[in-house]
Design a protein around this motif. Structure first.
Motif, PDB file in Angstrom:
ATOM      1  N   VAL A 180      -7.880   3.794 -25.695  1.00 43.76           N
ATOM      2  CA  VAL A 180      -8.438   2.463 -25.900  1.00 43.76           C
ATOM      3  C   VAL A 180      -9.784   2.403 -25.184  1.00 43.76           C
ATOM      4  O   VAL A 180      -9.871   2.714 -23.994  1.00 43.76           O
ATOM      5  CB  VAL A 180      -7.505   1.357 -25.362  1.00 43.76           C
ATOM      6  N   ASP A 181     -10.834   2.023 -25.908  1.00 42.86           N
ATOM      7  CA  ASP A 181     -12.165   1.884 -25.327  1.00 42.86           C
ATOM      8  C   ASP A 181     -12.395   0.431 -24.935  1.00 42.86           C
ATOM      9  O   ASP A 181     -12.162  -0.489 -25.739  1.00 42.86           O
ATOM     10  CB  ASP A 181     -13.246   2.324 -26.317  1.00 42.86           C
ATOM     11  N   LEU A 182     -12.876   0.218 -23.714  1.00 38.00           N
ATOM     12  CA  LEU A 182     -13.101  -1.114 -23.177  1.00 38.00           C
ATOM     13  C   LEU A 182     -14.572  -1.292 -22.798  1.00 38.00           C
ATOM     14  O   LEU A 182     -15.213  -0.350 -22.328  1.00 38.00           O
ATOM     15  CB  LEU A 182     -12.238  -1.349 -21.921  1.00 38.00           C
ATOM     16  N   ALA A 183     -15.104  -2.488 -23.012  1.00 35.07           N
ATOM     17  CA  ALA A 183     -16.466  -2.814 -22.587  1.00 35.07           C
ATOM     18  C   ALA A 183     -16.383  -3.465 -21.209  1.00 35.07           C
ATOM     19  O   ALA A 183     -16.039  -4.639 -21.077  1.00 35.07           O
ATOM     20  CB  ALA A 183     -17.137  -3.755 -23.588  1.00 35.07           C
ATOM     21  N   VAL A 184     -16.684  -2.684 -20.173  1.00 35.43           N
ATOM     22  CA  VAL A 184     -16.535  -3.125 -18.783  1.00 35.43           C
ATOM     23  C   VAL A 184     -17.907  -3.485 -18.222  1.00 35.43           C
ATOM     24  O   VAL A 184     -18.890  -2.761 -18.449  1.00 35.43           O
ATOM     25  CB  VAL A 184     -15.884  -2.018 -17.928  1.00 35.43           C
ATOM     26  N   ALA A 185     -17.978  -4.602 -17.501  1.00 40.46           N
ATOM     27  CA  ALA A 185     -19.232  -5.002 -16.864  1.00 40.46           C
ATOM     28  C   ALA A 185     -19.708  -3.896 -15.924  1.00 40.46           C
ATOM     29  O   ALA A 185     -18.896  -3.306 -15.206  1.00 40.46           O
ATOM     30  CB  ALA A 185     -19.040  -6.304 -16.100  1.00 40.46           C
ATOM     31  N   PRO A 186     -21.015  -3.582 -15.933  1.00 41.68           N
ATOM     32  CA  PRO A 186     -21.522  -2.469 -15.110  1.00 41.68           C
ATOM     33  C   PRO A 186     -21.104  -2.556 -13.645  1.00 41.68           C
ATOM     34  O   PRO A 186     -20.805  -1.535 -13.020  1.00 41.68           O
ATOM     35  CB  PRO A 186     -23.043  -2.591 -15.269  1.00 41.68           C
ATOM     36  N   GLY A 187     -21.053  -3.755 -13.092  1.00 36.44           N
ATOM     37  CA  GLY A 187     -20.700  -3.900 -11.685  1.00 36.44           C
ATOM     38  C   GLY A 187     -19.242  -3.653 -11.368  1.00 36.44           C
ATOM     39  O   GLY A 187     -18.872  -3.511 -10.192  1.00 36.44           O
ATOM     40  N   ASP A 188     -18.393  -3.584 -12.420  1.00 41.45           N
ATOM     41  CA  ASP A 188     -16.954  -3.387 -12.207  1.00 41.45           C
ATOM     42  C   ASP A 188     -16.505  -1.948 -12.445  1.00 41.45           C
ATOM     43  O   ASP A 188     -15.359  -1.611 -12.170  1.00 41.45           O
ATOM     44  CB  ASP A 188     -16.145  -4.310 -13.135  1.00 41.45           C
ATOM     45  N   VAL A 189     -17.397  -1.122 -13.000  1.00 41.65           N
ATOM     46  CA  VAL A 189     -16.998   0.232 -13.391  1.00 41.65           C
ATOM     47  C   VAL A 189     -16.590   1.066 -12.182  1.00 41.65           C
ATOM     48  O   VAL A 189     -15.527   1.710 -12.168  1.00 41.65           O
ATOM     49  CB  VAL A 189     -18.131   0.932 -14.162  1.00 41.65           C
ATOM     50  N   GLU A 190     -17.417   1.078 -11.137  1.00 39.00           N
ATOM     51  CA  GLU A 190     -17.128   1.919  -9.970  1.00 39.00           C
ATOM     52  C   GLU A 190     -15.813   1.523  -9.316  1.00 39.00           C
ATOM     53  O   GLU A 190     -14.989   2.387  -8.968  1.00 39.00           O
ATOM     54  CB  GLU A 190     -18.268   1.814  -8.958  1.00 39.00           C
ATOM     55  N   GLY A 191     -15.575   0.226  -9.159  1.00 39.95           N
ATOM     56  CA  GLY A 191     -14.334  -0.231  -8.539  1.00 39.95           C
ATOM     57  C   GLY A 191     -13.119   0.121  -9.371  1.00 39.95           C
ATOM     58  O   GLY A 191     -12.060   0.468  -8.836  1.00 39.95           O
ATOM     59  N   PHE A 192     -13.260   0.065 -10.707  1.00 40.51           N
ATOM     60  CA  PHE A 192     -12.146   0.394 -11.571  1.00 40.51           C
ATOM     61  C   PHE A 192     -11.782   1.871 -11.456  1.00 40.51           C
ATOM     62  O   PHE A 192     -10.605   2.232 -11.357  1.00 40.51           O
ATOM     63  CB  PHE A 192     -12.484   0.043 -13.018  1.00 40.51           C
TER      64      PHE A 192
END
Length: 211
Positions: A180-192
């Motif tokens: 599943v591909d998700l559109a994640v806010a740039p600021g949340d990618v590292e934490g995820f």
């Protein structure tokens, strides 16, 4: 004695039969126009003229207008109509085939954010039936059998947009995870990714929170 012959005379403008006839014709024209107008409840929408790849930038030259009838107005809201002003940077987040309607969820600017596409693997048995491209989901990360630090209370990501969903039937048949591909806010990618890396075998769960 033979009575004199009488000629039939045309009705004059004062003859009520003339006005009744005109009224009947006028009513018929009005009713017919309304019936035709109500029968055409189609909407003009944009469709792809040719196959387009993820990341491809489109212009009106790549699109065509087609009339489509939607059973539900909510379905119409998911696509660009010919009356909509298209984004200046009309870039696709996922592939769209020739003849497909142009979905807002497939366009970066149409989704209301410039998310980074992040792929996650989920068990097809846990994928909600309502999960489709364009769905808004909360993402939960659970530690696997190898243990690890569990995520903080609540979801690791909230209200992220689903860009694409792999064929679930194929995943079920092979016993593999579904992509599943998700559109994640740039600021949340590292934490995820930090949450995912806290466990050797993390398990991802998706919860649909919106269309």
């Amino acid at each position: 004695m033979v009575p004199p012959a009488t000629r039939a005379s045309r009705p004059g403008w004062r003859d009520p039969r003339l006005w009744i006839g005109i009224a009947i014709v006028a009513v018929s024209v009005v009713v017919g126009a309304r019936v035709l107008a109500s029968a055409d409840d189609t909407v003009q929408v944009w469709v792809l003229a040719d196959d387009a790849a993820q990341g491809q930038q489109l212009s009106e030259a790549d699109l065509e207008v087609r009339r489509v009838r939607f059973a539900d107005d909510a379905d119409l809201d998911r696509y660009f109509t010919a009356d909509d002003v298209l984004p200046d940077d009309l870039t696709l987040d996922r592939p769209v085939g020739a003849g497909e309607l142009l979905p807002r969820s497939a366009v970066a600017d149409g989704g209301g954010d410039d998310g980074v596409v992040v792929s996650v693997g989920v068990s097809p048995l846990t994928v909600p039936d309502s999960l489709v491209e364009g769905s808004q989901v909360d993402v939960y990360v659970l530690p696997g059998a190898g243990g690890g630090r569990p995520q903080a209370d609540g979801p690791a990501l909230t209200g992220v947009r689903v860009v694409s969903v792999a064929a679930l039937d194929d995943s079920l048949a092979t016993g593999s995870e579904a992509k599943v591909d998700l559109a994640v806010a740039p600021g949340d990618v590292e934490g995820f990714y930090a949450v995912l890396g806290a466990s050797d075998t993390p398990t991802v769960r998706l919860s649909v929170v919106g269309p």
